[in-house]
Design a protein around this motif. Structure first.
Motif, PDB file in Angstrom:
ATOM      1  N   GLN A 181       0.848  -1.185   0.000  1.00  0.00           N
ATOM      2  CA  GLN A 181       0.000   0.000   0.000  1.00  0.00           C
ATOM      3  C   GLN A 181       0.890   1.245   0.000  1.00  0.00           C
ATOM      4  OE1 GLN A 181      -2.632   0.297   3.373  1.00  0.00           O
ATOM      5  NE2 GLN A 181      -2.970   2.463   3.076  1.00  0.00           N
ATOM      6  N   PRO A 182       0.666   2.179  -0.917  1.00  0.00           N
ATOM      7  CA  PRO A 182       1.432   3.424  -0.862  1.00  0.00           C
ATOM      8  C   PRO A 182       0.991   4.252   0.348  1.00  0.00           C
ATOM      9  CG  PRO A 182      -0.157   3.493  -2.659  1.00  0.00           C
ATOM     10  CD  PRO A 182      -0.245   2.132  -2.048  1.00  0.00           C
ATOM     11  N   VAL A 183       1.943   4.789   1.075  1.00  0.00           N
ATOM     12  CA  VAL A 183       1.646   5.604   2.259  1.00  0.00           C
ATOM     13  C   VAL A 183       2.529   6.842   2.265  1.00  0.00           C
ATOM     14  CG1 VAL A 183       0.889   3.673   3.691  1.00  0.00           C
ATOM     15  CG2 VAL A 183       3.277   4.324   3.689  1.00  0.00           C
ATOM     16  N   THR A 184       2.086   7.839   2.995  1.00  0.00           N
ATOM     17  CA  THR A 184       2.919   9.024   3.160  1.00  0.00           C
ATOM     18  C   THR A 184       4.110   8.661   4.044  1.00  0.00           C
ATOM     19  OG1 THR A 184       1.656   9.723   5.089  1.00  0.00           O
ATOM     20  CG2 THR A 184       0.961  10.587   2.939  1.00  0.00           C
ATOM     21  N   ARG A 185       5.226   9.308   3.821  1.00  0.00           N
ATOM     22  CA  ARG A 185       6.437   9.004   4.579  1.00  0.00           C
ATOM     23  C   ARG A 185       6.696  10.034   5.665  1.00  0.00           C
ATOM     24  NH1 ARG A 185      10.425   5.134   2.216  1.00  0.00           N
ATOM     25  NH2 ARG A 185      11.325   5.923   4.117  1.00  0.00           N
ATOM     26  N   ASP A 186       5.730  10.893   5.917  1.00  0.00           N
ATOM     27  CA  ASP A 186       5.910  11.883   6.969  1.00  0.00           C
ATOM     28  C   ASP A 186       5.828  11.214   8.329  1.00  0.00           C
ATOM     29  OD1 ASP A 186       3.131  11.388   6.536  1.00  0.00           O
ATOM     30  OD2 ASP A 186       2.642  13.149   7.728  1.00  0.00           O
ATOM     31  N   PHE A 187       6.637  11.681   9.269  1.00  0.00           N
ATOM     32  CA  PHE A 187       6.612  11.127  10.614  1.00  0.00           C
ATOM     33  C   PHE A 187       5.625  11.932  11.439  1.00  0.00           C
ATOM     34  CE2 PHE A 187       7.931  10.958  15.044  1.00  0.00           C
ATOM     35  CZ  PHE A 187       7.941   9.600  15.245  1.00  0.00           C
ATOM     36  N   ASN A 188       4.689  11.240  12.052  1.00  0.00           N
ATOM     37  CA  ASN A 188       3.708  11.876  12.920  1.00  0.00           C
ATOM     38  C   ASN A 188       3.809  11.204  14.286  1.00  0.00           C
ATOM     39  OD1 ASN A 188       1.466  12.762  14.331  1.00  0.00           O
ATOM     40  ND2 ASN A 188       0.121  12.709  12.563  1.00  0.00           N
ATOM     41  N   PRO A 189       4.319  11.891  15.299  1.00  0.00           N
ATOM     42  CA  PRO A 189       4.504  11.273  16.618  1.00  0.00           C
ATOM     43  C   PRO A 189       3.199  10.910  17.311  1.00  0.00           C
ATOM     44  CG  PRO A 189       4.941  13.622  16.735  1.00  0.00           C
ATOM     45  CD  PRO A 189       4.737  13.287  15.285  1.00  0.00           C
ATOM     46  N   GLU A 190       2.074  11.336  16.773  1.00  0.00           N
ATOM     47  CA  GLU A 190       0.773  11.026  17.364  1.00  0.00           C
ATOM     48  C   GLU A 190       0.067   9.873  16.659  1.00  0.00           C
ATOM     49  OE1 GLU A 190      -1.391  14.684  17.248  1.00  0.00           O
ATOM     50  OE2 GLU A 190      -0.294  15.501  18.940  1.00  0.00           O
ATOM     51  N   ARG A 191       0.750   9.194  15.715  1.00  0.00           N
ATOM     52  CA  ARG A 191       0.104   8.149  14.908  1.00  0.00           C
ATOM     53  C   ARG A 191       0.729   6.781  15.172  1.00  0.00           C
ATOM     54  NH1 ARG A 191       0.311   9.926   9.247  1.00  0.00           N
ATOM     55  NH2 ARG A 191       2.491   9.355   9.384  1.00  0.00           N
ATOM     56  N   LEU A 192      -0.120   5.784  15.314  1.00  0.00           N
ATOM     57  CA  LEU A 192       0.302   4.389  15.405  1.00  0.00           C
ATOM     58  C   LEU A 192       0.050   3.730  14.061  1.00  0.00           C
ATOM     59  CD1 LEU A 192       1.181   1.891  17.130  1.00  0.00           C
ATOM     60  CD2 LEU A 192      -1.269   1.494  17.507  1.00  0.00           C
ATOM     61  N   ASN A 193       1.058   3.072  13.515  1.00  0.00           N
ATOM     62  CA  ASN A 193       0.924   2.325  12.269  1.00  0.00           C
ATOM     63  C   ASN A 193       0.868   0.839  12.590  1.00  0.00           C
ATOM     64  OD1 ASN A 193       1.137   4.540  10.406  1.00  0.00           O
ATOM     65  ND2 ASN A 193       3.293   4.637  10.920  1.00  0.00           N
ATOM     66  N   LEU A 194      -0.162   0.181  12.120  1.00  0.00           N
ATOM     67  CA  LEU A 194      -0.282  -1.269  12.266  1.00  0.00           C
ATOM     68  C   LEU A 194      -0.093  -1.885  10.890  1.00  0.00           C
ATOM     69  CD1 LEU A 194      -3.367  -1.427  14.655  1.00  0.00           C
ATOM     70  CD2 LEU A 194      -0.952  -1.686  15.260  1.00  0.00           C
ATOM     71  N   VAL A 195       0.963  -2.660  10.724  1.00  0.00           N
ATOM     72  CA  VAL A 195       1.281  -3.301   9.448  1.00  0.00           C
ATOM     73  C   VAL A 195       0.634  -4.682   9.455  1.00  0.00           C
ATOM     74  CG1 VAL A 195       3.140  -4.050   7.919  1.00  0.00           C
ATOM     75  CG2 VAL A 195       3.456  -2.028   9.371  1.00  0.00           C
ATOM     76  N   VAL A 196      -0.082  -5.002   8.369  1.00  0.00           N
ATOM     77  CA  VAL A 196      -0.755  -6.300   8.287  1.00  0.00           C
ATOM     78  C   VAL A 196      -0.233  -7.090   7.095  1.00  0.00           C
ATOM     79  CG1 VAL A 196      -2.851  -5.460   9.430  1.00  0.00           C
ATOM     80  CG2 VAL A 196      -2.703  -5.398   6.948  1.00  0.00           C
ATOM     81  N   ASP A 197      -0.413  -8.408   7.157  1.00  0.00           N
ATOM     82  CA  ASP A 197      -0.038  -9.269   6.034  1.00  0.00           C
ATOM     83  C   ASP A 197      -1.231  -9.418   5.096  1.00  0.00           C
ATOM     84  OD1 ASP A 197      -1.760 -11.090   7.268  1.00  0.00           O
ATOM     85  OD2 ASP A 197      -0.154 -12.407   7.952  1.00  0.00           O
ATOM     86  N   GLY A 198      -1.100 -10.260   4.100  1.00  0.00           N
ATOM     87  CA  GLY A 198      -2.150 -10.455   3.106  1.00  0.00           C
ATOM     88  C   GLY A 198      -3.461 -10.965   3.670  1.00  0.00           C
ATOM     89  N   SER A 199      -3.422 -11.629   4.824  1.00  0.00           N
ATOM     90  CA  SER A 199      -4.651 -12.141   5.416  1.00  0.00           C
ATOM     91  C   SER A 199      -5.237 -11.184   6.450  1.00  0.00           C
ATOM     92  CB  SER A 199      -4.395 -13.505   6.067  1.00  0.00           C
ATOM     93  OG  SER A 199      -3.513 -13.366   7.175  1.00  0.00           O
ATOM     94  N   GLY A 200      -4.608 -10.026   6.643  1.00  0.00           N
ATOM     95  CA  GLY A 200      -5.136  -9.047   7.591  1.00  0.00           C
ATOM     96  C   GLY A 200      -4.632  -9.188   9.000  1.00  0.00           C
ATOM     97  N   ARG A 201      -3.662 -10.062   9.230  1.00  0.00           N
ATOM     98  CA  ARG A 201      -3.100 -10.230  10.576  1.00  0.00           C
ATOM     99  C   ARG A 201      -2.027  -9.173  10.803  1.00  0.00           C
ATOM    100  NH1 ARG A 201      -5.660 -13.780  13.181  1.00  0.00           N
ATOM    101  NH2 ARG A 201      -6.368 -15.687  12.193  1.00  0.00           N
ATOM    102  N   ILE A 202      -2.000  -8.627  12.005  1.00  0.00           N
ATOM    103  CA  ILE A 202      -1.042  -7.571  12.341  1.00  0.00           C
ATOM    104  C   ILE A 202       0.335  -8.181  12.532  1.00  0.00           C
ATOM    105  CG2 ILE A 202      -0.463  -5.763  14.006  1.00  0.00           C
ATOM    106  CD1 ILE A 202      -3.532  -5.598  14.597  1.00  0.00           C
ATOM    107  N   THR A 203       1.307  -7.655  11.777  1.00  0.00           N
ATOM    108  CA  THR A 203       2.688  -8.179  11.849  1.00  0.00           C
ATOM    109  C   THR A 203       3.636  -7.188  12.520  1.00  0.00           C
ATOM    110  OG1 THR A 203       3.203  -7.323   9.637  1.00  0.00           O
ATOM    111  CG2 THR A 203       2.388  -9.604   9.793  1.00  0.00           C
ATOM    112  N   ALA A 204       3.253  -5.918  12.609  1.00  0.00           N
ATOM    113  CA  ALA A 204       4.113  -4.922  13.252  1.00  0.00           C
ATOM    114  C   ALA A 204       3.259  -3.773  13.754  1.00  0.00           C
ATOM    115  CB  ALA A 204       5.158  -4.404  12.275  1.00  0.00           C
TER     116      ALA A 204
END
Length: 109
Positions: A82-105
């Motif tokens: 997924q294309p995403v912005t590369r700006d750092f926002n200290p108030e944002r949590l990023n949840l990375v998921v795999d192809g099945s929707g499971r959170i990997t990071a």
């Protein structure tokens, strides 16, 4: 009074009345979506407490649980490639998921 003066006075009175109407109470703001409400620690993200969601399916309730645990003001779920912005926002949590929707990071930014 001349007609041109009367027209000018009426125009000025109409403008004043319209401006006075605009100066009323502010309209109520709609409630922010739940995933954008402030976290318990003022909105600054700390990803360590959010690690407890790793391996879980990225549902809205799990995403909100991770956001609250991290103290972030907002959270986003990042799909593979997924294309995403590369700006750092200290108030944002990023949840990375795999192809099945499971959170990997879970990381801040």
């Amino acid at each position: 009074m001349r007609p041109s003066n009367t027209l000018s006075l009426l125009s000025a009175a109409l403008c004043a009345a319209l401006l006075a109407g605009c100066a009323g109470l502010p309209s109520p703001q709609p409630a922010a979506p739940q995933w954008q409400t402030p976290g318990p620690r003022g909105g600054t993200c700390d990803a360590a407490p959010a690690q407890k969601v790793l391996g879980k399916q990225s549902t809205a309730s799990v995403t909100e649980q991770a956001r609250v645990a991290s103290g972030a003001a907002m959270a986003r779920v990042l799909q593979p490639n997924q294309p995403v912005t590369r700006d750092f926002n200290p108030e944002r949590l990023n949840l990375v998921v795999d192809g099945s929707g499971r959170i990997t990071a879970a990381r801040c930014g």
